[in-house]
Design a protein around this motif. Structure first.
Motif, PDB file in Angstrom:
ATOM      1  N   GLU A   1     -26.845  38.398   1.431  1.00 12.82           N
ATOM      2  CA  GLU A   1     -26.899  38.918   2.798  1.00 12.82           C
ATOM      3  C   GLU A   1     -28.304  39.381   3.169  1.00 12.82           C
ATOM      4  O   GLU A   1     -28.682  39.351   4.345  1.00 12.82           O
ATOM      5  CB  GLU A   1     -25.928  40.090   2.949  1.00 12.82           C
ATOM      6  CG  GLU A   1     -24.475  39.739   2.770  1.00 12.82           C
ATOM      7  CD  GLU A   1     -23.608  40.971   2.754  1.00 12.82           C
ATOM      8  OE1 GLU A   1     -23.453  41.628   3.817  1.00 12.82           O
ATOM      9  OE2 GLU A   1     -23.080  41.303   1.672  1.00 12.82           O
ATOM     10  N   ARG A   2     -29.046  39.866   2.182  1.00 13.08           N
ATOM     11  CA  ARG A   2     -30.423  40.298   2.374  1.00 13.08           C
ATOM     12  C   ARG A   2     -31.258  39.750   1.228  1.00 13.08           C
ATOM     13  O   ARG A   2     -30.719  39.379   0.188  1.00 13.08           O
ATOM     14  CB  ARG A   2     -30.538  41.843   2.379  1.00 13.08           C
ATOM     15  CG  ARG A   2     -29.708  42.511   3.441  1.00 13.08           C
ATOM     16  CD  ARG A   2     -29.998  44.001   3.619  1.00 13.08           C
ATOM     17  NE  ARG A   2     -30.274  44.803   2.440  1.00 13.08           N
ATOM     18  CZ  ARG A   2     -29.707  45.992   2.200  1.00 13.08           C
ATOM     19  NH1 ARG A   2     -28.813  46.496   3.042  1.00 13.08           N
ATOM     20  NH2 ARG A   2     -30.034  46.685   1.119  1.00 13.08           N
ATOM     21  N   LEU A   3     -32.573  39.727   1.427  1.00 18.08           N
ATOM     22  CA  LEU A   3     -33.491  39.302   0.384  1.00 18.08           C
ATOM     23  C   LEU A   3     -34.362  40.477  -0.040  1.00 18.08           C
ATOM     24  O   LEU A   3     -35.080  41.053   0.786  1.00 18.08           O
ATOM     25  CB  LEU A   3     -34.383  38.155   0.878  1.00 18.08           C
ATOM     26  CG  LEU A   3     -33.673  36.834   1.168  1.00 18.08           C
ATOM     27  CD1 LEU A   3     -34.652  35.862   1.832  1.00 18.08           C
ATOM     28  CD2 LEU A   3     -33.097  36.232  -0.106  1.00 18.08           C
ATOM     29  N   GLY A   4     -34.289  40.832  -1.328  1.00 17.58           N
ATOM     30  CA  GLY A   4     -35.170  41.853  -1.856  1.00 17.58           C
ATOM     31  C   GLY A   4     -36.587  41.311  -1.943  1.00 17.58           C
ATOM     32  O   GLY A   4     -36.849  40.405  -2.737  1.00 17.58           O
ATOM     33  N   HIS A   5     -37.469  41.814  -1.119  1.00 20.58           N
ATOM     34  CA  HIS A   5     -38.844  41.346  -0.921  1.00 20.58           C
ATOM     35  C   HIS A   5     -38.837  40.122   0.005  1.00 20.58           C
ATOM     36  O   HIS A   5     -39.058  40.259   1.189  1.00 20.58           O
ATOM     37  CB  HIS A   5     -39.552  41.057  -2.251  1.00 20.58           C
ATOM     38  CG  HIS A   5     -39.672  42.245  -3.129  1.00 20.58           C
ATOM     39  ND1 HIS A   5     -40.579  43.253  -2.892  1.00 20.58           N
ATOM     40  CD2 HIS A   5     -38.991  42.609  -4.242  1.00 20.58           C
ATOM     41  CE1 HIS A   5     -40.448  44.190  -3.819  1.00 20.58           C
ATOM     42  NE2 HIS A   5     -39.486  43.825  -4.642  1.00 20.58           N
ATOM     43  N   GLY A   6     -38.636  38.929  -0.532  1.00 20.20           N
ATOM     44  CA  GLY A   6     -38.550  37.737   0.313  1.00 20.20           C
ATOM     45  C   GLY A   6     -39.858  37.297   0.945  1.00 20.20           C
ATOM     46  O   GLY A   6     -39.868  36.394   1.783  1.00 20.20           O
TER      47      GLY A   6
ATOM     48  N   ALA B   1     -31.805  42.432 -10.357  1.00 17.19           N
ATOM     49  CA  ALA B   1     -33.220  42.793 -10.431  1.00 17.19           C
ATOM     50  C   ALA B   1     -33.785  42.288 -11.749  1.00 17.19           C
ATOM     51  O   ALA B   1     -33.091  41.673 -12.552  1.00 17.19           O
ATOM     52  CB  ALA B   1     -33.377  44.303 -10.312  1.00 17.19           C
ATOM     53  N   GLY B   2     -35.069  42.574 -11.971  1.00 20.52           N
ATOM     54  CA  GLY B   2     -35.728  42.134 -13.182  1.00 20.52           C
ATOM     55  C   GLY B   2     -36.592  40.909 -12.935  1.00 20.52           C
ATOM     56  O   GLY B   2     -36.785  40.487 -11.794  1.00 20.52           O
ATOM     57  N   PRO B   3     -37.125  40.296 -13.982  1.00 23.77           N
ATOM     58  CA  PRO B   3     -38.063  39.180 -13.823  1.00 23.77           C
ATOM     59  C   PRO B   3     -37.400  37.968 -13.167  1.00 23.77           C
ATOM     60  O   PRO B   3     -36.334  37.519 -13.583  1.00 23.77           O
ATOM     61  CB  PRO B   3     -38.497  38.870 -15.261  1.00 23.77           C
ATOM     62  CG  PRO B   3     -37.413  39.438 -16.114  1.00 23.77           C
ATOM     63  CD  PRO B   3     -36.899  40.634 -15.404  1.00 23.77           C
ATOM     64  N   GLU B   4     -38.043  37.450 -12.118  1.00 23.45           N
ATOM     65  CA  GLU B   4     -37.491  36.291 -11.401  1.00 23.45           C
ATOM     66  C   GLU B   4     -37.758  34.983 -12.132  1.00 23.45           C
ATOM     67  O   GLU B   4     -36.878  34.121 -12.241  1.00 23.45           O
ATOM     68  CB  GLU B   4     -38.119  36.203  -9.996  1.00 23.45           C
ATOM     69  CG  GLU B   4     -37.627  37.237  -9.008  1.00 23.45           C
ATOM     70  CD  GLU B   4     -38.231  36.990  -7.634  1.00 23.45           C
ATOM     71  OE1 GLU B   4     -38.153  35.850  -7.145  1.00 23.45           O
ATOM     72  OE2 GLU B   4     -38.787  37.941  -7.069  1.00 23.45           O
ATOM     73  N   ASP B   5     -38.982  34.804 -12.603  1.00 20.49           N
ATOM     74  CA  ASP B   5     -39.382  33.536 -13.203  1.00 20.49           C
ATOM     75  C   ASP B   5     -38.589  33.287 -14.485  1.00 20.49           C
ATOM     76  O   ASP B   5     -38.641  34.076 -15.428  1.00 20.49           O
ATOM     77  CB  ASP B   5     -40.892  33.555 -13.494  1.00 20.49           C
ATOM     78  CG  ASP B   5     -41.451  32.165 -13.773  1.00 20.49           C
ATOM     79  OD1 ASP B   5     -40.670  31.192 -13.725  1.00 20.49           O
ATOM     80  OD2 ASP B   5     -42.662  32.061 -14.030  1.00 20.49           O
ATOM     81  N   GLY B   6     -37.855  32.197 -14.510  1.00 22.94           N
ATOM     82  CA  GLY B   6     -37.056  31.861 -15.678  1.00 22.94           C
ATOM     83  C   GLY B   6     -35.645  32.392 -15.649  1.00 22.94           C
ATOM     84  O   GLY B   6     -34.820  32.041 -16.512  1.00 22.94           O
ATOM     85  N   PHE B   7     -35.342  33.255 -14.662  1.00 26.98           N
ATOM     86  CA  PHE B   7     -34.001  33.837 -14.565  1.00 26.98           C
ATOM     87  C   PHE B   7     -33.485  33.691 -13.134  1.00 26.98           C
ATOM     88  O   PHE B   7     -33.404  34.661 -12.377  1.00 26.98           O
ATOM     89  CB  PHE B   7     -34.016  35.312 -14.978  1.00 26.98           C
ATOM     90  CG  PHE B   7     -34.476  35.525 -16.393  1.00 26.98           C
ATOM     91  CD1 PHE B   7     -33.594  35.371 -17.458  1.00 26.98           C
ATOM     92  CD2 PHE B   7     -35.799  35.858 -16.660  1.00 26.98           C
ATOM     93  CE1 PHE B   7     -34.024  35.553 -18.765  1.00 26.98           C
ATOM     94  CE2 PHE B   7     -36.230  36.053 -17.964  1.00 26.98           C
ATOM     95  CZ  PHE B   7     -35.342  35.896 -19.020  1.00 26.98           C
TER      96      PHE B   7
ATOM     97  N   THR C   1     -27.328  42.141  -2.031  1.00 28.33           N
ATOM     98  CA  THR C   1     -28.678  41.637  -1.800  1.00 28.33           C
ATOM     99  C   THR C   1     -29.177  41.061  -3.107  1.00 28.33           C
ATOM    100  O   THR C   1     -28.586  41.307  -4.171  1.00 28.33           O
ATOM    101  CB  THR C   1     -29.602  42.761  -1.297  1.00 28.33           C
ATOM    102  OG1 THR C   1     -30.924  42.254  -1.083  1.00 28.33           O
ATOM    103  CG2 THR C   1     -29.682  43.910  -2.296  1.00 28.33           C
ATOM    104  N   ILE C   2     -30.231  40.263  -3.056  1.00 30.33           N
ATOM    105  CA  ILE C   2     -30.782  39.658  -4.267  1.00 30.33           C
ATOM    106  C   ILE C   2     -32.307  39.750  -4.227  1.00 30.33           C
ATOM    107  O   ILE C   2     -32.924  39.372  -3.228  1.00 30.33           O
ATOM    108  CB  ILE C   2     -30.359  38.182  -4.403  1.00 30.33           C
ATOM    109  CG1 ILE C   2     -28.835  38.065  -4.598  1.00 30.33           C
ATOM    110  CG2 ILE C   2     -31.089  37.507  -5.557  1.00 30.33           C
ATOM    111  CD1 ILE C   2     -28.337  36.626  -4.680  1.00 30.33           C
ATOM    112  N   HIS C   3     -32.906  40.256  -5.304  1.00 27.68           N
ATOM    113  CA  HIS C   3     -34.354  40.167  -5.454  1.00 27.68           C
ATOM    114  C   HIS C   3     -34.740  38.687  -5.486  1.00 27.68           C
ATOM    115  O   HIS C   3     -34.329  37.950  -6.385  1.00 27.68           O
ATOM    116  CB  HIS C   3     -34.806  40.812  -6.764  1.00 27.68           C
ATOM    117  CG  HIS C   3     -35.025  42.282  -6.702  1.00 27.68           C
ATOM    118  ND1 HIS C   3     -33.992  43.191  -6.651  1.00 27.68           N
ATOM    119  CD2 HIS C   3     -36.175  43.020  -6.688  1.00 27.68           C
ATOM    120  CE1 HIS C   3     -34.489  44.421  -6.627  1.00 27.68           C
ATOM    121  NE2 HIS C   3     -35.811  44.348  -6.654  1.00 27.68           N
ATOM    122  N   ALA C   4     -35.515  38.258  -4.524  1.00 26.55           N
ATOM    123  CA  ALA C   4     -35.921  36.852  -4.471  1.00 26.55           C
ATOM    124  C   ALA C   4     -37.181  36.724  -3.632  1.00 26.55           C
ATOM    125  O   ALA C   4     -37.387  37.480  -2.687  1.00 26.55           O
ATOM    126  CB  ALA C   4     -34.807  35.982  -3.874  1.00 26.55           C
TER     127      ALA C   4
END
Length: 369
Positions: free
Chosen positions: A235-240, A187-193, A213-216
């Motif tokens: 296996e799953r996408l957090g939000h997506g 989790a946490g900020p996606e942009d740049g990480f 799962t991955i926040h993406a």
């Protein structure tokens, strides 16, 4: 289960939605505290940074502060909830109240996630954090059962993508997978990480036969989703929700799937969609314009979730209610979302099937009839 395209029938009312069985896959423990609990825990811990100690005003502050249109600003509100969750007693209380609140909202199965590394500022070990949270959920389930409400909770351990502890947290998740921890997340900020910064953690999880799962695809676009699936094996996408960037209108006006969107749909990769939160962070302009309508109509494996009930001022029932109002969803749609979620849970297949057949389907049959 194929999506039922029959007429919606009677419009579900708020009370009926609340009584119907619901399944929640994406809910953050530190984003779901009761405002009054935040105030009381702050006083007990000597935490003096709250913007107000009036519970009603504090609840309003959290919702207003989260309405920034930016994921980075949205995440800043968690400094206060994490700040008061630094003792075993606080973690037990928050987890117990979480289970109670979800059960009171008709949730029968929930996967609640948190980052253990955020709760060690006052000396707790990572293991002590996990054990306190599990004890709290067990207590919350017991209290709910005493009031005639049944809920089963599993936890997901998150690593913060901007830090360098993903492998350590993945190992922790595997160590406690027989003690109520059902999976892992970043989790946490996606942009740049990007998620590929944590490939060692995902390789470890795969070789350990562990779920993750991955926040993406929330604040960042298709590249985030592609990396999460193709490099990391999510296996799953957090939000997506940004998968809609790969859906274009043809010359005739009908939606056409790009190769990534087609892959996500064909492989039945679950999308952990959080409508109200997506509006707050700028991933959607409004509930009525949220991509969930298109994604559901095209039979993606869509699930509906709360993300952070405190910051969004929402519940599973209110999220369902907002979707009913915005898209005209009926009981068949709500059952479809719920079964999608239960199918996608990180517990054993026979346990998922049992909840679907003995709780969800009979519960929706009672609402329809």
């Amino acid at each position: 289960m194929a999506r039922d395209s029959s007429p919606a029938g009677p419009v579900p009312t708020p009370d009926e939605i609340r009584r119907a069985p619901k399944v929640l896959l994406h809910d953050h423990l530190d984003g779901g505290l009761r405002p009054g609990t935040v105030v009381e825990l702050a006083e007990a811990a000597g935490y003096g940074a709250l913007p107000t100690t009036d519970a009603a005003e504090l609840g309003t502050w959290f919702r207003t502060a989260a309405d920034s249109g930016s994921l980075e600003s949205y995440l800043e509100t968690f400094a206060h909830t994490c700040g008061v969750m630094q003792t075993e007693q606080a973690l037990v209380r928050v987890a117990a109240e979480c289970a109670e609140d979800l059960a009171d909202d008709g949730v029968v199965y929930a996967e609640v996630r948190y980052a253990p590394e955020l709760f060690v500022e006052r000396g707790l070990s990572l293991e002590a954090v996990v054990e306190a949270v599990q004890a709290g959920f067990a207590e919350g389930e017991r209290r709910a059962a005493a009031r005639g409400r049944t809920i089963r909770t599993g936890t997901l351990l998150c690593a913060m993508r901007q830090h360098a502890r993903a492998l350590e947290i993945a190992e922790l998740a595997v160590r406690y997978r027989d003690g109520g921890v059902v999976g892992f997340d970043i989790a946490g900020p996606e942009d740049g990480f990007p998620p590929t910064r944590n490939l060692d953690a995902f390789e470890y999880l795969r070789t350990s036969n562990a779920h993750f799962t991955i926040h993406a695809g929330e604040a960042f676009g298709l590249a985030s989703i592609w990396e999460a699936i193709q490099h990391c094996g999510a296996e799953r996408l957090g939000h997506g929700v940004r998968i809609v960037d790969d859906i274009k209108n043809s010359a005739g006006g009908t939606p056409e799937l790009g190769r990534l969107a087609a892959y996500v749909r064909d492989r039945r990769i679950p999308l952990e969609v959080c409508p109200s939160s997506n509006v707050q962070t700028g991933a959607a302009r409004s509930i009525a314009e949220h991509p969930i309508g298109l994604l559901a109509s095209m039979s993606f494996r869509v699930t509906v979730n709360t993300d952070n009930r405190l910051m969004s001022g929402c519940s599973m029932s209110s999220e369902f209610g907002a979707l009913v109002e915005a898209f005209g969803f009926g009981w068949a749609d709500l059952q479809w979302f719920t079964i999608n979620a239960m199918k996608s849970a990180f517990i054993d297949f026979d346990q998922r099937l049992d909840i679907i057949n003995t709780i969800i389907k009979p519960g929706y049959a009672r609402q329809v009839n």
